[in-house]
Enzyme design. Structure first.
Site, PDB file in Angstrom:
ATOM      1  N   LYS A  14       0.925  -1.238   0.058  1.00 21.80           N
ATOM      2  CA  LYS A  14       0.010  -0.053  -0.171  1.00 21.80           C
ATOM      3  C   LYS A  14       0.748   1.213   0.008  1.00 21.80           C
ATOM      4  CE  LYS A  14      -3.606  -2.739   1.998  1.00 21.80           C
ATOM      5  NZ  LYS A  14      -4.669  -2.830   2.653  1.00 21.80           N
ATOM      6  N   HIS A 101      -8.633  -2.877  -5.978  1.00 23.13           N
ATOM      7  CA  HIS A 101      -8.634  -2.989  -4.599  1.00 23.13           C
ATOM      8  C   HIS A 101      -9.693  -2.248  -4.105  1.00 23.13           C
ATOM      9  CE1 HIS A 101      -7.226  -3.075  -0.486  1.00 23.13           C
ATOM     10  NE2 HIS A 101      -6.510  -3.815  -0.564  1.00 23.13           N
ATOM     11  N   GLU A 103      -9.859  -0.285  -1.560  1.00 22.55           N
ATOM     12  CA  GLU A 103      -8.944   1.033  -1.473  1.00 22.55           C
ATOM     13  C   GLU A 103      -9.142   1.680  -2.563  1.00 22.55           C
ATOM     14  OE1 GLU A 103      -5.664  -0.125   0.855  1.00 22.55           O
ATOM     15  OE2 GLU A 103      -6.934  -0.999   2.384  1.00 22.55           O
ATOM     16  N   GLU A 171     -11.333 -10.285  -0.985  1.00 20.61           N
ATOM     17  CA  GLU A 171     -10.752  -9.362   0.252  1.00 20.61           C
ATOM     18  C   GLU A 171     -11.935  -8.672   0.926  1.00 20.61           C
ATOM     19  OE1 GLU A 171      -6.345  -7.955  -0.007  1.00 20.61           O
ATOM     20  OE2 GLU A 171      -7.490  -6.696  -0.728  1.00 20.61           O
ATOM     21  N   GLY A 177      -6.984  -4.636   7.565  1.00 22.74           N
ATOM     22  CA  GLY A 177      -6.407  -3.794   8.517  1.00 22.74           C
ATOM     23  C   GLY A 177      -7.049  -3.715   9.840  1.00 22.74           C
TER      24      GLY A 177
HETATM   25  P1  13P Z   1      -4.224  -6.361   5.599  1.00 24.54           P
HETATM   26  O1  13P Z   1      -3.388  -7.552   5.515  1.00 24.54           O
HETATM   27  O2  13P Z   1      -3.375  -5.064   6.400  1.00 24.54           O
HETATM   28  O3  13P Z   1      -5.686  -6.448   6.294  1.00 24.54           O
HETATM   29  O4  13P Z   1      -4.479  -5.722   4.146  1.00 24.54           O
HETATM   30  C1  13P Z   1      -5.257  -6.822   3.335  1.00 24.54           C
HETATM   31  C2  13P Z   1      -5.281  -6.121   2.010  1.00 24.54           C
HETATM   32  O5  13P Z   1      -5.944  -5.286   1.706  1.00 24.54           O
HETATM   33  C3  13P Z   1      -4.163  -6.549   1.059  1.00 24.54           C
HETATM   34  O6  13P Z   1      -4.522  -6.214  -0.241  1.00 24.54           O
END
Ligand code: 13P
Length: 247
Positions: A14, A101, A103, A171, A177
């Site tokens: 990220k 993703h 995000e 995901e 997170g």
């Molecule tokens: P985390 O492993 O920090 O929960 O993040 C997962 C993620 O979004 C990987 O693309």
């Protein structure tokens, strides 16, 4: 072309890290790989775009680790200030680009049609596309997790997607997170539903709070072909431990 025969563990850094961190983390992973006498699975790291060139240089002497980008644009080139084309990523030595993703979908308002264009651009450039899907907590509480993931998948996958050019990452947004994860049974249900919609052999990764402590249990679930790791991929020991948890 990507090798779909092995599990894949990909680290999504990220918007974290620095040039020094890139150098140090990849050196540590390289040492771990040497000490182990080889990679326990396909391993890919996805640093932020500014560090891809440094990472590519570092990985030139670590053939067991591949390089991926966190995003690409849906167009081959042109007037898209600040964006990065898939062809540029391939030129840098990337093997994969993550697209869709949550995000990106959230922060940048990317819908599945946009994600589909990005995935198609990745394929056209010879990259493997890691296409992300996942439900929100509200979707899950409404009993719509499987439906939402299915809708995202159908609308995000480009024509010609197959095991040699695409990987799916499931995901759940509420697990990213947060330290929360679905139960193995819940992961298995969604992965089986995804599997039923895909061409043979397409790998399906799980992502969302994968840690050394839970990796073995998650990676042992049927239809889980690897992991997309966020926070824990920023620590070489933790990431390596997850890679070693592949069955
Ligand atoms: P985390 O492993 O920090 O929960 O993040 C997962 C993620 O979004 C990987 O693309």
């Amino acid at each position: 072309m990507i090798d779909s025969a092995r599990p894949l563990v990909a680290g999504n850094w990220k918007m974290n890290g620095s040039r020094a961190m890139t150098r140090d983390l990849l050196a540590s992973l390289g040492t771990a790989l040497d000490d182990a006498g080889g990679a326990p699975c396909e391993i890919v790291v996805c640093p932020p775009a500014p560090y891809l060139a440094d990472a590519a240089r570092a990985l030139a002497s670590i053939p067991g680790i591949g390089l991926g980008a966190q995003d690409c644009h849906g167009a081959a080139s042109g007037a898209h200030t600040g964006d990065v084309a898939a062809e540029m990523l391939a030129d840098l030595g990337c093997r994969y680009a993550i697209v869709g993703h949550s995000e990106r979908r959230g922060d940048h308002g990317e819908d599945s049609a946009t994600v589909r264009a990005k995935a198609a651009a990745a394929l056209a450039a010879g990259l493997g596309a890691i296409v992300c899907v996942g439900e929100t907590r509200a979707d899950r509480e409404a009993g719509r997790a499987e439906a939402v993931v299915g809708e995202q998948l159908d609308a995000s996958l480009p024509d010609g997607a197959n095991a040699e050019n695409c990987v799916i990452a499931y995901e759940p947004v509420w697990a990213i997170g947060t330290g929360l994860t679905p139960t193995p049974a819940q992961i298995g249900e969604i992965h089986a539903a995804i599997r039923a919609r895909l061409a043979d052999g397409v790998r399906i990764l799980y992502g969302g709070s994968v840690k050394p402590e839970n990796a073995a249990a998650i990676l042992a679930v049927a239809d889980v072909d690897g992991a997309l790791v966020g926070g824990a991929s920023l620590d070489a020991d933790a990431f390596w431990s997850i890679c070693r948890s592949c069955p």
